[in-house]
Design a protein around this motif. Sequence first.
Motif, PDB file in Angstrom:
ATOM      1  N   UNK C  81       0.850  -1.183   0.000  1.00 24.82           N
ATOM      2  CA  UNK C  81       0.000   0.000   0.000  1.00 24.82           C
ATOM      3  C   UNK C  81       0.891   1.240   0.000  1.00 24.82           C
ATOM      4  N   UNK C  82       0.786   2.043  -1.046  1.00 22.17           N
ATOM      5  CA  UNK C  82       1.572   3.279  -1.107  1.00 22.17           C
ATOM      6  C   UNK C  82       0.610   4.448  -1.021  1.00 22.17           C
ATOM      7  N   UNK C  83       0.741   5.255   0.029  1.00 20.71           N
ATOM      8  CA  UNK C  83      -0.083   6.452   0.122  1.00 20.71           C
ATOM      9  C   UNK C  83       0.783   7.630  -0.316  1.00 20.71           C
ATOM     10  N   UNK C  84       0.505   8.132  -1.516  1.00 23.30           N
ATOM     11  CA  UNK C  84       1.328   9.218  -2.050  1.00 23.30           C
ATOM     12  C   UNK C  84       0.537  10.504  -2.095  1.00 23.30           C
ATOM     13  N   UNK C  85       0.691  11.236  -3.172  1.00 23.23           N
ATOM     14  CA  UNK C  85      -0.025  12.486  -3.354  1.00 23.23           C
ATOM     15  C   UNK C  85      -0.845  12.344  -4.632  1.00 23.23           C
ATOM     16  N   UNK C  86      -2.004  12.971  -4.678  1.00 23.99           N
ATOM     17  CA  UNK C  86      -2.909  12.803  -5.812  1.00 23.99           C
ATOM     18  C   UNK C  86      -2.190  13.049  -7.138  1.00 23.99           C
ATOM     19  N   UNK C  87      -1.575  14.216  -7.269  1.00 22.37           N
ATOM     20  CA  UNK C  87      -0.909  14.541  -8.523  1.00 22.37           C
ATOM     21  C   UNK C  87       0.219  13.574  -8.817  1.00 22.37           C
ATOM     22  N   UNK C  88       1.016  13.273  -7.800  1.00 26.14           N
ATOM     23  CA  UNK C  88       2.173  12.402  -8.006  1.00 26.14           C
ATOM     24  C   UNK C  88       1.722  11.021  -8.474  1.00 26.14           C
ATOM     25  N   UNK C  89       0.657  10.498  -7.843  1.00 34.70           N
ATOM     26  CA  UNK C  89       0.153   9.180  -8.239  1.00 34.70           C
ATOM     27  C   UNK C  89      -0.185   9.151  -9.714  1.00 34.70           C
ATOM     28  N   UNK C  90      -0.936  10.160 -10.159  1.00 36.09           N
ATOM     29  CA  UNK C  90      -1.367  10.141 -11.556  1.00 36.09           C
ATOM     30  C   UNK C  90      -0.228  10.422 -12.512  1.00 36.09           C
ATOM     31  N   UNK C  91       0.698  11.290 -12.113  1.00 35.76           N
ATOM     32  CA  UNK C  91       1.890  11.512 -12.938  1.00 35.76           C
ATOM     33  C   UNK C  91       2.592  10.199 -13.192  1.00 35.76           C
ATOM     34  N   UNK C  92       2.704   9.392 -12.146  1.00 36.23           N
ATOM     35  CA  UNK C  92       3.401   8.111 -12.272  1.00 36.23           C
ATOM     36  C   UNK C  92       2.637   7.183 -13.202  1.00 36.23           C
ATOM     37  N   UNK C  93       1.322   7.117 -12.999  1.00 35.95           N
ATOM     38  CA  UNK C  93       0.527   6.230 -13.847  1.00 35.95           C
ATOM     39  C   UNK C  93       0.644   6.650 -15.302  1.00 35.95           C
ATOM     40  N   UNK C  94       0.599   7.955 -15.563  1.00 37.11           N
ATOM     41  CA  UNK C  94       0.692   8.450 -16.922  1.00 37.11           C
ATOM     42  C   UNK C  94       2.093   8.218 -17.478  1.00 37.11           C
ATOM     43  N   UNK C  95       3.110   8.415 -16.649  1.00 38.02           N
ATOM     44  CA  UNK C  95       4.483   8.207 -17.122  1.00 38.02           C
ATOM     45  C   UNK C  95       4.703   6.754 -17.533  1.00 38.02           C
ATOM     46  N   UNK C  96       4.010   5.836 -16.842  1.00 43.95           N
ATOM     47  CA  UNK C  96       4.244   4.408 -17.115  1.00 43.95           C
ATOM     48  C   UNK C  96       3.322   3.847 -18.174  1.00 43.95           C
ATOM     49  N   UNK C  97       2.420   4.672 -18.698  1.00 44.47           N
ATOM     50  CA  UNK C  97       1.335   4.082 -19.487  1.00 44.47           C
ATOM     51  C   UNK C  97       1.803   3.376 -20.740  1.00 44.47           C
ATOM     52  N   UNK C  98       2.936   3.791 -21.299  1.00 40.81           N
ATOM     53  CA  UNK C  98       3.377   3.157 -22.534  1.00 40.81           C
ATOM     54  C   UNK C  98       4.273   1.956 -22.298  1.00 40.81           C
ATOM     55  N   UNK C  99       4.577   1.694 -21.041  1.00 38.93           N
ATOM     56  CA  UNK C  99       5.393   0.517 -20.757  1.00 38.93           C
ATOM     57  C   UNK C  99       4.530  -0.732 -20.806  1.00 38.93           C
ATOM     58  N   UNK C 100       5.099  -1.822 -21.291  1.00 37.50           N
ATOM     59  CA  UNK C 100       4.293  -3.057 -21.348  1.00 37.50           C
ATOM     60  C   UNK C 100       3.823  -3.499 -19.972  1.00 37.50           C
ATOM     61  N   UNK C 101       4.699  -3.358 -18.986  1.00 36.24           N
ATOM     62  CA  UNK C 101       4.291  -3.711 -17.632  1.00 36.24           C
ATOM     63  C   UNK C 101       4.627  -2.543 -16.715  1.00 36.24           C
ATOM     64  N   UNK C 102       3.630  -2.055 -15.979  1.00 31.98           N
ATOM     65  CA  UNK C 102       3.868  -0.933 -15.067  1.00 31.98           C
ATOM     66  C   UNK C 102       4.183  -1.436 -13.677  1.00 31.98           C
ATOM     67  N   UNK C 103       4.157  -0.516 -12.705  1.00 24.62           N
ATOM     68  CA  UNK C 103       4.426  -0.927 -11.333  1.00 24.62           C
ATOM     69  C   UNK C 103       3.205  -0.774 -10.443  1.00 24.62           C
ATOM     70  N   UNK C 104       2.136  -0.175 -10.973  1.00 25.75           N
ATOM     71  CA  UNK C 104       0.924   0.000 -10.176  1.00 25.75           C
ATOM     72  C   UNK C 104      -0.118  -1.016 -10.639  1.00 25.75           C
TER      73      UNK C 104
END
Lengths: 292, 285, 386
Positions: C81-104
């Motif tokens: 369970x990672x409790x981060x920050x709203x913006x940071x969470x989505x930045x990460x999800x968006x940054x990883x979106x083109x990777x075949x396998x993400x971390x979330x």
Amino acid sequence: MKGSSPLLDTTPLHVREARRRRLIYGLLTAFFVITQIIWVGVPVLMAVLWSLVDPQHPWSFPQLFPEKLSWAQWAYVFKYTNIERALKTSYSVAPLAVLLSFVLSLPTAYVLGRKNIPGKKVFMLVVLLPIIMPGMVVALFLSRVFAAFHLTQSFFGLVLAHTLMGIPYMIRVLTTSFESIPQDIIDAAENLGAGTFVKIKDIFLPMVRPGLLAGMVFAFTTSIEEFNLTFVIGTPTFETIPTILYSFLGYNFIRTNASVVALIMMTPNIILLFIVERILKSDYLSASLGKV
Amino acid sequence: MDQKKDVSMIHYFMILPGVGFIVLFLGSSIFITVAQSFGLFSVTGTSRFTFANWKTLWERETIDSVVFSLKMGVLSSIGTLLFAFPVGLFLRKGGAGKRFLASLIKIPLFIPALVAAFLILNIISYHGIVNEVLLALRLIKSPLRMLNDKFGWGVVAIQIWKNLPFVLLIVSASLAAIRDDIIDAARNLGADTWAILFRIYIPLAMPGILVSMILMFIKAFGDFPITSVAGPTYPPSIALRMRNTATLFQEWDKAAVMGVIIIVTTLFMTWLYSRLAQVVEGGNP
Amino acid sequence: MKRVILAILVLLLAAGIGFAAGAKEAPKAAAKIDLQKATWDQIVAAAKAEGQVTFYAWYFPDYFKEAGIDFEKQYGIKANVIVGDQTANFNKAIAEKDQPVGTIDVMIVGGQWVKTTMDLNLFYGPIKSIIPEADKLAPSLWEVQEGFLTRGFLAPFHRNQTGILYDPEQVKSLPQTWQELEAWIDANPKKFGFCDPSKGGSGQSFVHSVIAHTTGGLEKYKGDTDVVQSKVANWNLAWKWFQDRKDKLTITMSNNDSIIRLNGGEITMTVAWDDNVSDQMAKGNLFKRAKMYIPKFGLAGGGDTMGVLKNAPNKAAALLWIRHITTKEQQLKKFQMVKAYPARMDIAIEGTLLTEEDRKNNAIPWFPAPYKSYMISEFVKNVLMK
């Protein structure tokens, strides 16, 4: 003091002047210290108070102090966040990042500071790029570069990321220090037959020490505070203090818990600061007295 | 300073670790940002080359944000210097209690910007301690509204509070390099305190002054956390506007344009500061 | 010499670009089982085989950590369970979106990010037919969130509602109609605050209601997928409402800033999210006497959902996690721990800040998402800039 009349006062003029100057300096120092205690101390004191607010007794206007103090907020942070793991990560990445930025920056700063290399102005600007780039670009695009190099979710990747963010400060400050080494000292040393290694050891390193220490402090604080890139490439494998801090200080701002994390972050740093200050001060004295 | 030494191959390799490291990692990010500003490599997946996004350069909101951020950058860099330089001069010589003072001053260096913002906001809030003290001393009749002032003084104050030790550290390093015998020689020649200040201290410390002002400008111009919390409701800093454009309005390419604007403006201002420093340095024998 | 160094730098630059741009491979083969067709038991088995799940939130670290421990105990699957920050969470999800396998694997989705992330196609779905007892979870929230059609991609786990938060010691009669509110604002200048809509949903809710009041209701926008210019032609009336009262309103910098300023005595009435308010009260950041209500003129509400990332490494475990959070026990536990309104409709709860009656009668739905974005930018142009 014997003799109240200045006409009868027999202490020499320069001694009296020295005493007066010391008195003024002493008063000024005391004044500055008190101002600083207020300037820095009051905001920090507020954070301390907020971190001790008892959840059952909220601190609201018009109370000047919280009604009841308790350790509940601290207990909360230690129980529900991975703060210990974050502390370990932050304080193991930071020293390595500082070391790496030193190693990477020293040769560059030497050339930029003492040689008239063509394109120098461009290089000086390029070196600033990591801190000029907006945080969003860093989080979105730079993270992809790290992913492409397979540096995500790795300790080494984190060290590299923090180094990247700290290098601009290190290079620019070191360059300035190298610039201010008087050429005549180097010439004199060369005339006396000093080789490169001796030059580095006995002239360059000691003379850039104040700037070097400043650069190291900046690289260190940059690493400790780095958030954007760390969050994307470090979590979930690694959590650092900022990643925990921002969960209470960002969109979901909870002042009590944020104060706890901020204080946890500040305390080791401030202790480190006092230690560094001892080293720095002795160098100012020696450098300013013209001793090397 | 005589820098007409031979520049040999080895010197190029010496700058490779530092500069090369940066270019390697940042090169593509900058390239992609610029490309996106022209519509290519779009985050949303639909790319076509276009100048359309650049019309944001003329939008009043963008101009307002850039001007505001410039204001914050320039005022913060000048402000911190004005406070830090005298303190640096004062601390140049050792003395009783000065070491303790130097440590005290440096504490904000270890407090992250966002934390600093909240700490200061806390004390200048409507019923915060500053207002309460002023009321108790009967200097004001009702609390002052100091939060989110229209000009941005709150932001400047926080930047100065947080970054004073930063500038102080750099400037002190520069001042430390000034040898005492030069000062003594000047005094012996009859120079008064002002002359020593303007003709010796400032010019000789200029490299440090310049570097600290450049770094301070960059920090304050590109700032996002402090302005979003303590700045005026309008305009947002350009970094904040960039983020909102992308994430609130999903105009990613337009946001890329703002990214380019940030980078270019910062580089320009850095160059400007360097030129100004040269003028000041050059004007002194 | 110079050319050599320039050549090296260009090579480095090209290498950097090449690496970054070229990372787009085809997505990995589909999950070992077809999640859309499998039975729930098969999914549970697949989840156990996956062995771990990574979940991103930005609030309730206490509840989610406990939920993680419960999850591990029940299924033997490790919960990160990672409790981060709203913006940071989505930045990460968006940054990883083109990777075949993400971390979330699974994350909370809410606010303006619903549109942003759905537009970018970040989530796997639809999952409504996979999650057991999906029909017991706030049905409207499965279909529409923040005015955006989510079509069963995001699972509701939490409902929240904006209401008027006030200090009962300072506010004696509660405004229910617009006239009453306007009169109150006139009589108490600067004591009513709301957050800048570009910085928080509570402000968006207030501006949303002002638009409803001044431009003839919200019905006419229903069903639109884009802003219809003719329908917003009279929005200048809404902006005029704000401009007329510019000196009497306090604009705050975030959802939580409104609450902080109320606590600090600067304002005595504001618009806030009920879950924010409960959380702040529970942690000692707001006086306990504060109360909330929804006025008759209506304020919007909604909730937060959870979505499974398209490139999640552990999709089955992610679905199991969602099921776990939406069970009766966990929803009740969440309410008891952090006083947040459950998404399940079949739990009886007491002790909420907003009465069930208020919610039923006075809560209003959002207008479509495009109008919301338009509203925010127009507010900045016409109210903040002037």
